[in-house]
Design a protein around this motif. Structure first.
Motif, PDB file in Angstrom:
ATOM      1  N   ALA A   1       0.424  -1.120   0.037  1.00 46.57           N
ATOM      2  CA  ALA A   1      -0.240   0.363   0.138  1.00 46.57           C
ATOM      3  C   ALA A   1       0.953   1.484  -0.401  1.00 46.57           C
ATOM      4  O   ALA A   1       1.657   1.149   0.625  1.00 46.57           O
ATOM      5  N   TYR A   2       0.494   2.042  -0.245  1.00 48.57           N
ATOM      6  CA  TYR A   2       0.714   3.565  -0.368  1.00 48.57           C
ATOM      7  C   TYR A   2       0.364   5.193   0.843  1.00 48.57           C
ATOM      8  O   TYR A   2       0.313   5.272   0.659  1.00 48.57           O
ATOM      9  N   ARG A   3      -1.373   4.414   0.219  1.00 49.06           N
ATOM     10  CA  ARG A   3      -1.886   5.438   0.803  1.00 49.06           C
ATOM     11  C   ARG A   3      -2.400   4.937   2.120  1.00 49.06           C
ATOM     12  O   ARG A   3      -2.316   3.727   3.007  1.00 49.06           O
ATOM     13  N   ARG A   4      -2.439   5.961   2.751  1.00 45.35           N
ATOM     14  CA  ARG A   4      -2.456   5.858   3.973  1.00 45.35           C
ATOM     15  C   ARG A   4      -4.292   5.296   5.161  1.00 45.35           C
ATOM     16  O   ARG A   4      -3.285   4.499   6.208  1.00 45.35           O
ATOM     17  N   ALA A   5      -5.056   5.344   4.554  1.00 44.46           N
ATOM     18  CA  ALA A   5      -6.174   4.525   4.575  1.00 44.46           C
ATOM     19  C   ALA A   5      -5.488   3.492   4.919  1.00 44.46           C
ATOM     20  O   ALA A   5      -5.823   2.686   5.677  1.00 44.46           O
ATOM     21  N   THR A   6      -5.440   2.988   3.986  1.00 48.89           N
ATOM     22  CA  THR A   6      -5.321   0.946   3.992  1.00 48.89           C
ATOM     23  C   THR A   6      -4.012   1.092   4.600  1.00 48.89           C
ATOM     24  O   THR A   6      -4.518  -0.004   5.443  1.00 48.89           O
ATOM     25  N   ILE A   7      -2.716   2.098   5.001  1.00 47.85           N
ATOM     26  CA  ILE A   7      -2.084   1.735   5.553  1.00 47.85           C
ATOM     27  C   ILE A   7      -2.140   1.160   7.430  1.00 47.85           C
ATOM     28  O   ILE A   7      -2.264   0.274   8.015  1.00 47.85           O
ATOM     29  N   ALA A   8      -3.209   2.312   7.648  1.00 51.43           N
ATOM     30  CA  ALA A   8      -3.359   2.453   8.771  1.00 51.43           C
ATOM     31  C   ALA A   8      -4.835   1.463   9.165  1.00 51.43           C
ATOM     32  O   ALA A   8      -5.172   0.715  10.630  1.00 51.43           O
TER      33      ALA A   8
ATOM     34  N   VAL B   1      13.930  -5.142   4.721  1.00 51.43           N
ATOM     35  CA  VAL B   1      12.886  -5.205   6.012  1.00 51.43           C
ATOM     36  C   VAL B   1      13.916  -4.378   6.673  1.00 51.43           C
ATOM     37  O   VAL B   1      15.257  -4.589   7.290  1.00 51.43           O
ATOM     38  N   LEU B   2      13.601  -2.743   6.321  1.00 50.06           N
ATOM     39  CA  LEU B   2      14.143  -2.258   7.292  1.00 50.06           C
ATOM     40  C   LEU B   2      14.024  -1.955   8.819  1.00 50.06           C
ATOM     41  O   LEU B   2      14.172  -1.530   9.523  1.00 50.06           O
ATOM     42  N   ALA B   3      12.136  -2.204   8.762  1.00 50.12           N
ATOM     43  CA  ALA B   3      11.985  -2.169  10.038  1.00 50.12           C
ATOM     44  C   ALA B   3      10.428  -2.296  10.237  1.00 50.12           C
ATOM     45  O   ALA B   3       9.824  -2.636   8.547  1.00 50.12           O
ATOM     46  N   ARG B   4       9.719  -2.731  11.191  1.00 44.92           N
ATOM     47  CA  ARG B   4       8.371  -3.030  11.643  1.00 44.92           C
ATOM     48  C   ARG B   4       8.254  -2.742  12.644  1.00 44.92           C
ATOM     49  O   ARG B   4       8.592  -2.550  13.919  1.00 44.92           O
ATOM     50  N   GLY B   5       6.909  -2.474  12.220  1.00 40.64           N
ATOM     51  CA  GLY B   5       5.984  -1.991  14.366  1.00 40.64           C
ATOM     52  C   GLY B   5       4.298  -1.286  13.384  1.00 40.64           C
ATOM     53  O   GLY B   5       3.864  -1.969  12.485  1.00 40.64           O
ATOM     54  N   THR B   6       3.982  -0.982  14.316  1.00 41.12           N
ATOM     55  CA  THR B   6       2.967  -0.140  13.928  1.00 41.12           C
ATOM     56  C   THR B   6       2.557   0.993  13.392  1.00 41.12           C
ATOM     57  O   THR B   6       4.527   1.573  13.007  1.00 41.12           O
ATOM     58  N   HIS B   7       2.175   1.683  12.660  1.00 41.53           N
ATOM     59  CA  HIS B   7       2.022   2.825  11.692  1.00 41.53           C
ATOM     60  C   HIS B   7       3.035   3.766  12.827  1.00 41.53           C
ATOM     61  O   HIS B   7       3.672   4.828  12.684  1.00 41.53           O
TER      62      HIS B   7
ATOM     63  N   ALA C   1     -12.065  15.969   1.780  1.00 40.01           N
ATOM     64  CA  ALA C   1     -11.937  15.288   2.593  1.00 40.01           C
ATOM     65  C   ALA C   1     -11.686  13.823   1.596  1.00 40.01           C
ATOM     66  O   ALA C   1     -11.119  13.079   2.571  1.00 40.01           O
ATOM     67  N   SER C   2     -12.836  13.671   1.331  1.00 40.47           N
ATOM     68  CA  SER C   2     -12.059  11.668   0.709  1.00 40.47           C
ATOM     69  C   SER C   2     -10.796  11.543   0.303  1.00 40.47           C
ATOM     70  O   SER C   2      -9.823  10.703   0.551  1.00 40.47           O
ATOM     71  N   TRP C   3      -9.970  12.842  -0.200  1.00 42.01           N
ATOM     72  CA  TRP C   3      -8.641  12.732  -0.688  1.00 42.01           C
ATOM     73  C   TRP C   3      -7.746  12.547   0.674  1.00 42.01           C
ATOM     74  O   TRP C   3      -7.112  12.049   0.566  1.00 42.01           O
ATOM     75  N   LEU C   4      -8.233  13.675   1.282  1.00 40.98           N
ATOM     76  CA  LEU C   4      -7.161  13.377   2.869  1.00 40.98           C
ATOM     77  C   LEU C   4      -7.994  12.000   3.475  1.00 40.98           C
ATOM     78  O   LEU C   4      -6.209  11.643   4.193  1.00 40.98           O
ATOM     79  N   GLU C   5      -8.472  11.355   3.293  1.00 40.46           N
ATOM     80  CA  GLU C   5      -8.948  10.510   4.514  1.00 40.46           C
ATOM     81  C   GLU C   5      -8.208   9.338   3.746  1.00 40.46           C
ATOM     82  O   GLU C   5      -7.670   8.140   4.420  1.00 40.46           O
ATOM     83  N   GLN C   6      -7.394   9.362   2.521  1.00 38.70           N
ATOM     84  CA  GLN C   6      -7.133   8.211   1.825  1.00 38.70           C
ATOM     85  C   GLN C   6      -4.958   8.275   2.363  1.00 38.70           C
ATOM     86  O   GLN C   6      -4.378   7.768   2.125  1.00 38.70           O
ATOM     87  N   THR C   7      -4.655  10.174   2.223  1.00 42.59           N
ATOM     88  CA  THR C   7      -3.795  10.133   2.258  1.00 42.59           C
ATOM     89  C   THR C   7      -2.889  10.204   3.662  1.00 42.59           C
ATOM     90  O   THR C   7      -1.899  10.758   4.002  1.00 42.59           O
ATOM     91  N   ARG C   8      -3.461  10.554   4.558  1.00 43.87           N
ATOM     92  CA  ARG C   8      -3.313  11.568   5.794  1.00 43.87           C
ATOM     93  C   ARG C   8      -3.229  10.017   6.837  1.00 43.87           C
ATOM     94  O   ARG C   8      -3.923   9.624   6.288  1.00 43.87           O
TER      95      ARG C   8
END
Lengths: 625, 615
Positions: free
Chosen positions: A553-560, A573-579, B608-615
């Motif tokens: 993933a790149y998107r933070r929503a996905t990572i979250a 692997v440079l690091a692992r842990g929670t976001h 808002a949708s964009w922020l949700e995905q990137t922040r």
């Protein structure tokens, strides 16, 4: 190679050659019958001034009978030769494509798609091309021998004419083929080049148009089209030299027979019958001799095609499956583990060094957990995804699912346990239903719809003209990128995998839709609080049973959504842990995931100085990828 | 009876060659002709008048060449009648033979000259048609280019033309020569005996009818072969391109079945075609046998009545042989001819499409110098047969401003860019640059002042330097290096294995997606346009790369009017002004911060949708 063809289809080849020999003998026979009819029927009848009905009927029957026998010969020869050629082509197409399916992806990566296509298509075709005229050529050789023998039986002087003309005709054919082959090859090569330019230029039509370079592109194309024109004219000129000569030579032979025959007639050595027979023989023999030339002309192309086909058939490096199975009675999430995995690609060209893509990679995706793989472009994320579902095998180290090395698993067990959704969605030219079920057992329409719902694809599929029966077209061209991605996602979910690997699989999906999909996927796993509506709308893969998820993933929503993040750089692997942990402790990670905020901040500052900043300042580019 | 002609053997070879090259393009095309052959020929000749160059001379040569074919039967007749049967006279035989040999030498030379002229003229004309069609495809509007499958456009200038040249090289000559042969042979036969000629014609009449019938079926059979070949290529392609999916889902068995079905289907079609083809030549062969038998029976009776000499009768047996050739070859060659004509028709059809977005040419206007401002005056656009994508858009954008256009997928924002670069013309209304309607602007002026960087950053299979130079061929390496430095890309360029001379590979695939974008931006930068239109595509690159691209963009856009189609809202944030498009209408306009003030606005929701995905 021609021997191999005969060995593979001996019976049909025998039929073809028998037909061809029959045809050849009938050609000789026809000449003698015509001679006999003229000498024994026509001349006496005219001399006598009356018609002998019986003899005449016999002559007519003989002429027609020979025609019938020739037709039988033609049938045997052409049908046999054609069937043989087509059967061999089909058999080798099957073998080559089987081989494609057996060979590992690493081998596929080393070979361009276009090459593999032409291996299975035009190369196979070229390899068996000479098969079509081969029986004819064999029959012609028999016929030539028969003709020369019959000439000697008739008269030695006429036979000498034959011995002068037939070899000359044969030699002329050989020379023709020899000189034609390189010219044809050149024209063929230029045809490919012209086509290459057209392909590239039309692919880049937008750039050509928007930069106004149509004239220059046309010049580029015209130059190569001009070379092709010259090559084709060269082919045509050669044809112009040889075709009329090949036609004239037997005619000159017939004329020689007339003179020599007249002399021998005066000497009383031959009769009118024999003279006419031989003259006719020269006329009818000319054409079949050319068949030998065709076989010779096609041979170089055939050998080249065969070599390329052989290269595929002889390629090694299959990835055999093992014999162990994972217990299918427990549809619980699987555990994925990488133990000190190394991976490298073979060099694309021999002189380049192979590159190590991954080194010392170890991590675990515990049962039911979601792990995110994060790293810059080229860090090796997609390679890890491929290793996890055993598209490729590591150079060193092991990948295990539920503690079992993936190399030891059977194909059925492996594919029912893990599923990969790739970065670039691949859609078959088939119905939506077939694309999702892939004819796997236990996936009916209900399961297909459930998977579509989970992938947020049920809406657009329901709106398609034929619903599940809609053909999606070659490579899914009738669908948008996001729709294709959602179909491939549904395909993975329909198999109820216990481990799901998502390789940036939602990049073309609108952000809002992506959020909904991820929430849906997350829901059955029951790790985070997801939208309760989705939980009720979609039963989830495995009917409530959960899957472990490895997501690139790149998107933070996905990572979250991930329980754990693994941060990769340059294949390590440079690091692992929670976001949160990584954000606080790993600068590279923080830079990557907060790039937008940083850019925004810089922009704020830049706006302030905008009026006075010279062009090149403020443009330091981060050069490393 | 003759074995001189064995059409079925050779024809399948040349046909198979053209089959493979055009199979994929033709797979879905019905075999039926849509216009008459003669109409196509007339159109083709009108378009390539050079095909008529020296045509009369070529035909005269062809006629002389054909005379050579009946020389031998005539010599046989004269030799037998005057030198052999009616009292042996070697002088007569020798003279006849020497005269005939001389004729043959002349006709052979004429044959060479005829072919040489024919090939030179036809290949030259077809190369010109090929090049013209190529240029024409580029002149067609993007709309038209997209509505045709790209592969089929390629085959217009490749396999379709190849089909014509291959036919001319083999079948064409045979067709001309054999038609002539039929005429000349019939003439000689008539001169000898009208009764026997009648016998021959009667024997062949049913064969001609049957062959005509078979020929139609054969065309259908070959159409099926091509169609199955296209399907086979598609299936093989799928198994090669989809190899990872096939492996990942363990569906090799399913794929094998699909492949086997396609391979087998194609083989069955081929076998069916060859069966019909054999039937055709068999019928011809039987007719020849019938004709020979008939000639002997009737001929002997005529001989007894002294209306026909022995030599004439013998010559007739030879002539029947010459008569059968064209008839037998007809099935195959006519079929080839039909394929070639169909190919020609397709090329002509492309050439007949008038470019709907045309260059006003000499009468056109130049864009005024300096930075350009933009005005959309009541612009409506609809794709042919579709609903409007843009509705009466009216907007003015001042010179030198940097504007981002945002909106959901399908909102019409990309159409905006295409209209601005005149890749398409509006259905209603006008697009004006600095007051000049785009339709009136000469293309050389338009293309040098307005440059678009398309989404996929297409690169040609050449070096980095050559790709950048594509915009301005006169630039030196030093100037290119300077341009990269100005863009802040000097370090990146140095990092490439061979700097400017680094080969980018097919479609630029030796570079990463982000790097391809960098080269495409440099290409636009050196073009030095006054209006830059960016259709960004950064979905496949990581955020850090995207930010880097963004900075390069900042450098490229400075001092020019810039319109960016923004898929990622980070671009909108950086712009002076944002235009929000929703369902074909402009719903909001203003700087990023201002647009955010209304929390329920389209833009605020998108953001808002964009922020949700990137922040």
């Amino acid at each position: 190679m021609l021997g191999r063809a005969i060995r593979e289809q001996p019976r049909i080849f025998a039929v073809a050659v028998t037909g061809s020999v029959l045809f050849g003998l009938m050609v000789i026979a026809s000449a003698y019958v015509v001679g006999a009819v003229v000498g024994k029927v026509v001349v006496p009848a005219v001399a006598r001034g009356s018609v002998a009905g019986g003899t005449l009927a016999l002559a007519a029957a003989a002429l027609f009978g020979i025609s019938v026998l020739r037709v039988v010969g033609i049938f045997g020869r052409r049908l046999g030769a054609g069937y043989m050629q087509y059967r061999l082509q089909a058999a080798y197409r099957r073998r080559v494509t089987r081989r494609y399916l057996e060979l590992p992806l690493a081998w596929h990566h080393r070979n361009a798609t276009g090459t593999l296509l032409s291996n299975a298509n035009s190369d196979v075709e070229a390899a068996w091309y000479p098969i079509a005229p081969l029986p004819f050529a064999v029959g012609t050789l028999v016929m030539l021998v028969g003709a020369v023998v019959s000439l000697f039986l008739t008269d030695w002087a006429l036979a000498l004419v034959g011995l002068a003309v037939f070899p000359a005709l044969f030699a002329l054919n050989v020379v023709y083929s020899r000189r034609m082959a390189p010219r044809q090859a050149r024209a063929q090569r230029l045809r490919a080049e012209v086509s290459g330019i057209a392909h590239e230029s039309f692919d880049g039509a937008l750039v050509v148009k928007t930069m106004g370079r149509e004239a220059q592109e046309t010049d580029r194309f015209a130059a190569r089209a001009g070379e092709l024109r010259d090559a084709l004219i060269a082919v045509g000129r050669l044809r112009g030299v040889f075709d009329p000569m090949l036609e004239t030579l037997p005619s000159l032979g017939t004329l020689a027979v007339l003179v020599v025959g007249a002399v021998r007639l005066r000497q009383g050595a031959i009769s009118v019958t024999e003279l006419v027979s031989v003259a006719f023989l020269f006329t009818v023999l000319a054409f079949p001799v050319r068949a030998i030339g065709w076989v010779l002309a096609e041979l170089p192309r055939s050998v080249a095609g065969w070599d390329r086909v052989r290269r595929v058939l002889d390629a090694t490096g299959e990835m055999p499956y093992g014999t162990r199975t994972l217990d299918p009675a427990t549809p619980t999430p699987a555990t994925l583990a990488f133990h000190d995995v190394h991976f490298g690609y073979e060099p694309a060209e021999a002189h380049l060094p192979g590159t190590e893509v991954l080194g010392e990679v170890s991590f675990t995706v515990p049962a039911g957990r979601t792990v995110a793989l994060v790293g810059p472009t080229g860090a090796g994320k997609s390679t890890i995804a491929s290793l996890a579902v055993r598209l490729v095998d590591p150079r060193a180290g092991t990948v295990t699912v539920d503690g079992v090395d993936v190399r030891e698993l059977t194909a059925a067990s492996l594919t029912s346990t893990v599923a990969l959704v790739a970065q670039v969605p691949f859609v078959f030219d088939d119905t939506v239903r077939a694309n999702i079920s892939l004819d796997r057992p236990g996936i009916g329409d209900d399961e297909v719809w459930a998977a579509l719902r989970l992938a947020e694809a049920d809406g657009f599929v329901a709106a398609l003209p034929d619903g599940l029966d809609t053909m999606v077209g070659e490579r899914g061209t009738s669908l948008s990128g996001g729709q294709r991605q959602r179909l491939t996602l549904a395909r993975a979910l329909a198999g109820r995998p216990r481990l799901l690997v998502l390789d940036d699989a939602t990049s073309a999906v609108d952000p809002r839709v992506e959020a909904a999909i991820l929430a849906g996927l997350r829901a059955p796993a029951g790790r985070t609080s997801a939208d309760p509506e989705h939980r009720s709308a979609a039963p989830g893969p495995g009917g409530g049973a959960a899957a472990s998820i490895l997501v690139v993933a790149y998107r933070r929503a996905t990572i979250a959504l991930a329980d754990e993040v693994i941060y990769l750089e340059h294949g390590r692997v440079l690091a692992r842990g929670t976001h949160a942990e990584l954000l606080a402790t790993v600068p590279g990670y923080a830079d990557l995931v907060t790039a937008y905020e940083q850019a925004e901040q810089e922009r704020e500052q830049q706006h302030t100085y905008d009026e006075v900043t010279p062009l090149t300042s403020g443009l330091e580019i981060e050069v490393d990828r | 009876m003759s074995a001189r002609s064995e059409p079925g053997l050779r024809a399948p070879q040349s046909r198979a060659k053209s089959d493979t090259s055009s199979a994929s393009a033709e797979a879905d095309r019905p075999a039926e002709a849509t216009e008459s052959t003669w109409r196509t020929l007339r159109r083709g000749l009108a378009l390539s008048p050079e095909l008529r160059t020296g045509l009369a001379g070529t035909l005269v040569l062809a006629l002389i060449y054909m005379v050579g074919r009946v020389a031998v039967p005539v010599a046989v007749q004269r030799g037998i009648d005057h030198g052999i049967v009616g009292g042996l006279d070697l002088n007569v035989v020798s003279l006849t033979v020497i005269a005939t040999a001389a004729v043959l030498v002349v006709t052979t030379i004429c044959g060479y000259l005829m072919m040489r002229r024919l090939f030179t003229v036809s290949e030259t004309a077809l190369a010109a048609v090929r090049t013209r069609a190529f240029r024409h495809v580029h002149d067609l509007s993007m709309l038209h280019q997209q509505s045709e499958r790209r592969g089929s456009l390629v085959s217009r200038v490749t396999s379709d033309v190849d089909q014509i040249t291959q036919f001319l090289q083999w079948g064409g000559v045979i067709l001309i020569v054999n038609l002539g042969q039929l005429v000349v042979t019939t003439a000689v036969m008539l001169a000898y005996s009208w009764q026997l000629t009648l016998v021959v014609l009667v024997a062949f009449a049913p064969a001609v009818l049957v062959i005509r019938l078979l020929q139609r079926r054969l065309a259908g059979a070959y159409g099926l072969v091509r169609q199955r070949m296209g399907a086979l290529l598609g299936t093989i392609g799928e198994s090669v391109v989809g190899a990872p999916v096939i492996r990942a889902y363990g569906i090799a068995g399913r794929t094998e079945r699909r492949l086997d079905k396609a391979i087998e289907g194609q083989r069955q079609a081929q076998q069916k075609a060859i069966r019909i083809s054999i039937l055709g030549s068999s019928v011809g062969e039987l007719a020849a046998g019938l004709a020979l038998a008939g000639v002997v029976v009737v001929g002997v009776n005529l001989g007894v009545d002294r209306t026909l000499s022995i030599g004439q009768l013998t010559a007739f047996l030879f002539l029947v042989t010459l008569f059968i050739q064209p008839v037998q070859i007809a099935t195959e060659v006519l079929n080839e001819a039909q394929n070639a004509i169909a190919g020609w028709r397709r090329v002509l059809d492309v050439l007949d499409v008038a470019p709907d977005v045309a260059d006003p040419g000499e009468q056109g206007r130049e864009l005024p110098p300096g930075p350009l401002d933009i005005r959309f005056a009541g612009v409506t656009f609809a794709y042919p047969g579709g609903p409007p994508v843009l509705h009466e858009v009216a907007v003015e954008i001042p010179a030198k401003s940097r504007v981002a256009v945002v909106g959901e997928t399908g909102s019409g924002k990309t159409t905006f860019a295409k209209l601005l670069t005149r890749l398409m013309d509006p259905t209603e209304g006008d697009v004006l640059l600095s007051g000049v309607p785009l339709r009136d602007v000469r293309f050389d002026s338009l293309r040098s002042r307005v440059v678009m960087v398309p989404q996929d950053g297409f690169l040609f299979d050449a070096t980095v330097g050559e790709n950048v130079r594509f915009a301005r061929p006169e630039l030196t390496d030093a100037q290119l290096t300077a341009a990269f430095t100005e863009l802040g890309l000097a370090d990146w360029l140095d990092g490439l294995p061979a700097g400017l001379d680094t080969a980018v590979g097919e479609r630029g695939e030796a570079l990463s997606v982000g790097e391809r974008q960098l080269v495409a931006l440099a290409r636009a930068y050196v073009a030095d346009p006054d209006l830059l239109v960016l259709d960004e595509a950064t979905s496949a690159v990581d955020p850090a790369t995207e930010v880097r691209l963004q900075r390069t963009l900042d450098a490229v856009t400075r001092g020019r009017t810039t319109l960016a189609i923004a898929h990622r809202l980070s671009t909108a944030q950086a712009a002076d002004e944002v235009i929000v498009v929703d369902r074909g209408r402009i719903v909001q306009r203003g700087p990023h911060d201002e647009l955010l003030r209304d929390p329920d606005s389209v833009y605020a929701l998108l953001y808002a949708s964009w922020l949700e995905q990137t922040r």
